[in-house]
Every structure is written in structure tokens, then in C-alpha cells.
Motif scaffolding. Structure first.
Motif, PDB file in Angstrom:
ATOM      1  N   ARG A  15       1.040  -4.165   8.867  1.00 17.46           N
ATOM      2  CA  ARG A  15       1.986  -3.777   7.816  1.00 17.46           C
ATOM      3  C   ARG A  15       1.601  -2.428   7.207  1.00 17.46           C
ATOM      4  O   ARG A  15       2.468  -1.603   6.898  1.00 17.46           O
ATOM      5  N   LEU A  16       0.320  -2.212   7.037  1.00 20.89           N
ATOM      6  CA  LEU A  16      -0.140  -0.932   6.505  1.00 20.89           C
ATOM      7  C   LEU A  16       0.222   0.209   7.459  1.00 20.89           C
ATOM      8  O   LEU A  16       0.633   1.289   7.026  1.00 20.89           O
ATOM      9  N   ALA A  17       0.068  -0.035   8.750  1.00 21.15           N
ATOM     10  CA  ALA A  17       0.433   0.978   9.735  1.00 21.15           C
ATOM     11  C   ALA A  17       1.928   1.271   9.679  1.00 21.15           C
ATOM     12  O   ALA A  17       2.361   2.421   9.839  1.00 21.15           O
ATOM     13  N   SER A  18       2.727   0.243   9.424  1.00 23.27           N
ATOM     14  CA  SER A  18       4.175   0.439   9.280  1.00 23.27           C
ATOM     15  C   SER A  18       4.485   1.286   8.045  1.00 23.27           C
ATOM     16  O   SER A  18       5.375   2.151   8.081  1.00 23.27           O
ATOM     17  N   GLN A  51      11.760   1.601   1.455  1.00 30.36           N
ATOM     18  CA  GLN A  51      11.205   0.724   2.493  1.00 30.36           C
ATOM     19  C   GLN A  51       9.686   0.623   2.371  1.00 30.36           C
ATOM     20  O   GLN A  51       9.108  -0.454   2.580  1.00 30.36           O
ATOM     21  N   ILE A  52       9.051   1.728   2.040  1.00 36.98           N
ATOM     22  CA  ILE A  52       7.598   1.716   1.843  1.00 36.98           C
ATOM     23  C   ILE A  52       7.231   0.794   0.689  1.00 36.98           C
ATOM     24  O   ILE A  52       6.330  -0.049   0.796  1.00 36.98           O
ATOM     25  N   GLU A  53       7.951   0.936  -0.414  1.00 35.15           N
ATOM     26  CA  GLU A  53       7.651   0.117  -1.580  1.00 35.15           C
ATOM     27  C   GLU A  53       7.985  -1.352  -1.344  1.00 35.15           C
ATOM     28  O   GLU A  53       7.347  -2.235  -1.924  1.00 35.15           O
ATOM     29  N   ALA A  54       8.970  -1.602  -0.471  1.00 43.12           N
ATOM     30  CA  ALA A  54       9.297  -2.995  -0.132  1.00 43.12           C
ATOM     31  C   ALA A  54       8.157  -3.652   0.631  1.00 43.12           C
ATOM     32  O   ALA A  54       7.975  -4.877   0.567  1.00 43.12           O
ATOM     33  N   LEU A  55       7.375  -2.860   1.363  1.00 39.11           N
ATOM     34  CA  LEU A  55       6.224  -3.389   2.092  1.00 39.11           C
ATOM     35  C   LEU A  55       4.991  -3.512   1.195  1.00 39.11           C
ATOM     36  O   LEU A  55       4.087  -4.288   1.494  1.00 39.11           O
ATOM     37  N   ARG A  56       4.967  -2.727   0.131  1.00 36.31           N
ATOM     38  CA  ARG A  56       3.781  -2.718  -0.724  1.00 36.31           C
ATOM     39  C   ARG A  56       3.494  -4.097  -1.314  1.00 36.31           C
ATOM     40  O   ARG A  56       2.357  -4.573  -1.270  1.00 36.31           O
ATOM     41  N   GLY A  57       4.528  -4.738  -1.869  1.00 36.59           N
ATOM     42  CA  GLY A  57       4.328  -6.044  -2.486  1.00 36.59           C
ATOM     43  C   GLY A  57       3.766  -7.077  -1.522  1.00 36.59           C
ATOM     44  O   GLY A  57       2.752  -7.728  -1.822  1.00 36.59           O
ATOM     45  N   PRO A  58       4.389  -7.247  -0.341  1.00 36.65           N
ATOM     46  CA  PRO A  58       3.844  -8.207   0.626  1.00 36.65           C
ATOM     47  C   PRO A  58       2.418  -7.892   1.065  1.00 36.65           C
ATOM     48  O   PRO A  58       1.626  -8.814   1.282  1.00 36.65           O
ATOM     49  N   THR A  82     -10.736  -2.904   1.262  1.00 36.10           N
ATOM     50  CA  THR A  82     -10.276  -1.644   1.841  1.00 36.10           C
ATOM     51  C   THR A  82      -8.767  -1.677   2.045  1.00 36.10           C
ATOM     52  O   THR A  82      -8.070  -0.688   1.798  1.00 36.10           O
ATOM     53  N   GLY A  83      -8.248  -2.825   2.472  1.00 32.03           N
ATOM     54  CA  GLY A  83      -6.810  -2.963   2.640  1.00 32.03           C
ATOM     55  C   GLY A  83      -6.049  -2.745   1.352  1.00 32.03           C
ATOM     56  O   GLY A  83      -5.001  -2.095   1.335  1.00 32.03           O
ATOM     57  N   VAL A  84      -6.583  -3.237   0.247  1.00 30.25           N
ATOM     58  CA  VAL A  84      -5.943  -3.048  -1.065  1.00 30.25           C
ATOM     59  C   VAL A  84      -5.883  -1.559  -1.416  1.00 30.25           C
ATOM     60  O   VAL A  84      -4.850  -1.053  -1.888  1.00 30.25           O
ATOM     61  N   HIS A  85      -6.975  -0.840  -1.182  1.00 32.00           N
ATOM     62  CA  HIS A  85      -6.995   0.603  -1.454  1.00 32.00           C
ATOM     63  C   HIS A  85      -6.017   1.352  -0.547  1.00 32.00           C
ATOM     64  O   HIS A  85      -5.368   2.314  -0.983  1.00 32.00           O
ATOM     65  N   LEU A  86      -5.911   0.928   0.697  1.00 27.24           N
ATOM     66  CA  LEU A  86      -4.995   1.576   1.625  1.00 27.24           C
ATOM     67  C   LEU A  86      -3.548   1.432   1.179  1.00 27.24           C
ATOM     68  O   LEU A  86      -2.748   2.359   1.336  1.00 27.24           O
ATOM     69  N   VAL A  87      -3.197   0.294   0.627  1.00 25.10           N
ATOM     70  CA  VAL A  87      -1.839   0.097   0.113  1.00 25.10           C
ATOM     71  C   VAL A  87      -1.502   1.182  -0.908  1.00 25.10           C
ATOM     72  O   VAL A  87      -0.423   1.782  -0.872  1.00 25.10           O
ATOM     73  N   ALA A  88      -2.437   1.449  -1.803  1.00 25.37           N
ATOM     74  CA  ALA A  88      -2.202   2.458  -2.838  1.00 25.37           C
ATOM     75  C   ALA A  88      -2.059   3.847  -2.241  1.00 25.37           C
ATOM     76  O   ALA A  88      -1.168   4.621  -2.630  1.00 25.37           O
ATOM     77  N   ASP A  89      -2.919   4.205  -1.277  1.00 24.76           N
ATOM     78  CA  ASP A  89      -2.830   5.518  -0.635  1.00 24.76           C
ATOM     79  C   ASP A  89      -1.479   5.712   0.040  1.00 24.76           C
ATOM     80  O   ASP A  89      -0.833   6.757  -0.106  1.00 24.76           O
TER      81      ASP A  89
END
Length: 224
Positions: A15-18, A51-58, A82-89
Motif C-alpha cells: 500500500r505504501l508503494a501504491s 487517492q493518496i490520502e484515501a490510502l493513508r488511513g488504511p 518505519t511503516g508509520v513514518h513512511l505513511v507521513a512522508d
């Protein structure tokens, strides 16, 4: 349990890659909008950012679920955090692309700038799109060597940013103060976008190796 944890972590990284892929599309569309004064391209950036923000929550929910239900320790915990930090970036990358689009929409039907400044910004935008594409590869492969390449490629973006600032400060600059402000902000948006792709690479290196690389990036909680 270990297999289930890894499957859930893999789903989070996918999901992060998406998100990263969408951010790359957004910065490229924003750059098209900028150099062509193309309002539909600018509006597409807003759609992509949604679309990016729609993925952020999940993504955040999935990370919290991993923390709460799997009780990860050591390396597993490092990967989830690390995944949590990546979401923010990645969310900020989308936001920066939207800032470029907002500048285009604000000045439409006129171009935000022209001449050498527009050319430099266009080159910065293409480089930023390339960095996002590389960051996506890094997320999908989790390759530390590929992640380190982001640092090297970002140097070229920084060089163009310096050229842009030198152009604005040159006594031969003839455009208005308003244009100078717009160009300064746009250069900053692209430069920060590149910084976030580098941060993605550094976080992936930490995720894989546990080594926290020193960085001169100043990406704070409230900064874009």
C-alpha cells in the motif's frame, strides 16, 4: 503467527508503494500543468492527492493493528514503526505536488513564470518524478543499495534548486516580485519533495538493516 505478521507487513508495504506511485504521478501532472499552464492537469493533481490520502488511513490503521494484535518486538517492531513514518512522508509528497498545482490554478490562464525559470522548474519536476519512481522501486524491493541511490540523484535536484535561486537573485532578473515569490516557493516544493523521497530510502535502509543513517535533511513533523 510469524507468517501472518509477515503477510500483513507485506500488504502494508504494498500500500505504501501504491501511495508512492500516486505521488509520482501527481508531481509529474503538476509539472505538466506548470510548464503548459494546463488547468485540467492541475485538477488531476487534486484527484491524485485525494487517492493518496484515501490510502493513508488504511495504512495507519493496518500499522496500528500490527502493533496491537501482533505485539512485535525487536526487528518486527522496527519495521512497523518505519511503516508509520513512511505513511507521513508519502502523504507530504502528495501535498507538495498539490501545492504546485495550486500555484498553477491561482495564476491560470497565465503561466506562473516563463523563460529560464520555467525551464529549471520543469527540469526539477521531471527529476522529482524520477525520484518518486525510484522510491517506489525501493519500497517494493527493499533494496538498500537502490535506496542509497536516491541520495545521489537528489543531489542533482538540489543543484537545480540552487541555480533557480541564483537566477532570482541575479540583478538581471526582470520579472516582478510576485513572480519571484512564486518561483521561490515552487522551487522549495520540488526540493522538499526530493527530500521526502530520500527520507523514504533512508527509512527502508533502517527497516532492512537496522542502521540509522545520519542525514542533513530537516524534515520535521509539521514540515512539508
Amino acid at each position: 503467527m510469524r507468517t501472518k505478521f509477515q503477510e500483513q507487513l507485506d500488504a502494508l508495504i504494498d500500500r505504501l508503494a501504491s501511495m508512492c506511485h500516486l505521488a509520482g504521478q501527481a508531481i509529474e501532472a503538476a509539472t505538466d500543468a506548470l510548464v503548459l499552464a494546463d488547468l485540467p492537469a492541475a485538477e488531476r493533481v487534486f484527484d491524485l492527492n485525494e487517492q493518496i490520502e484515501a490510502l493513508r488511513g488504511p495504512c495507519e490503521e493496518q500499522a496500528m493493528t500490527l502493533l496491537a494484535l501482533q505485539a512485535p518486538v525487536a526487528r518486527d517492531l522496527r519495521q512497523v514503526i518505519t511503516g508509520v513514518h513512511l505513511v507521513a512522508d508519502l502523504s507530504r509528497m502528495g501535498g507538495l505536488a498539490q501545492h504546485v498545482a495550486e500555484s498553477v490554478r491561482r495564476r491560470h490562464p497565465k503561466h506562473v513564470t516563463s523563460g529560464e525559470a520555467e525551464q529549471l522548474l520543469g527540469r526539477m519536476g521531471r527529476l522529482a518524478g524520477g525520484l518518486a519512481g525510484l522510491a517506489e522501486q525501493v519500497l517494493r524491493t527493499r533494496d538498500p543499495e537502490l535506496a542509497a541511490e536516491l541520495d545521489r540523484r537528489d543531489d542533482e535536484l538540489d543543484s537545480l534548486h540552487h541555480q533557480l535561486l541564483d537566477l532570482i537573485q541575479d540583478p538581471a532578473w526582470t520579472d516582478s516580485v510576485t513572480v519571484a515569490v512564486d518561483v521561490t516557493l515552487l522551487g522549495r516544493f520540488y526540493e522538499r519533495f526530493g527530500d521526502h523521497t530520500v527520507a523514504v530510502g533512508r527509512r527502508v535502509i533502517f527497516l532492512v538493516t537496522g542502521e540509522q543513517l545520519r542525514s542533513n535533511l530537516s524534515i520535521g513533523v509539521d514540515q512539508q
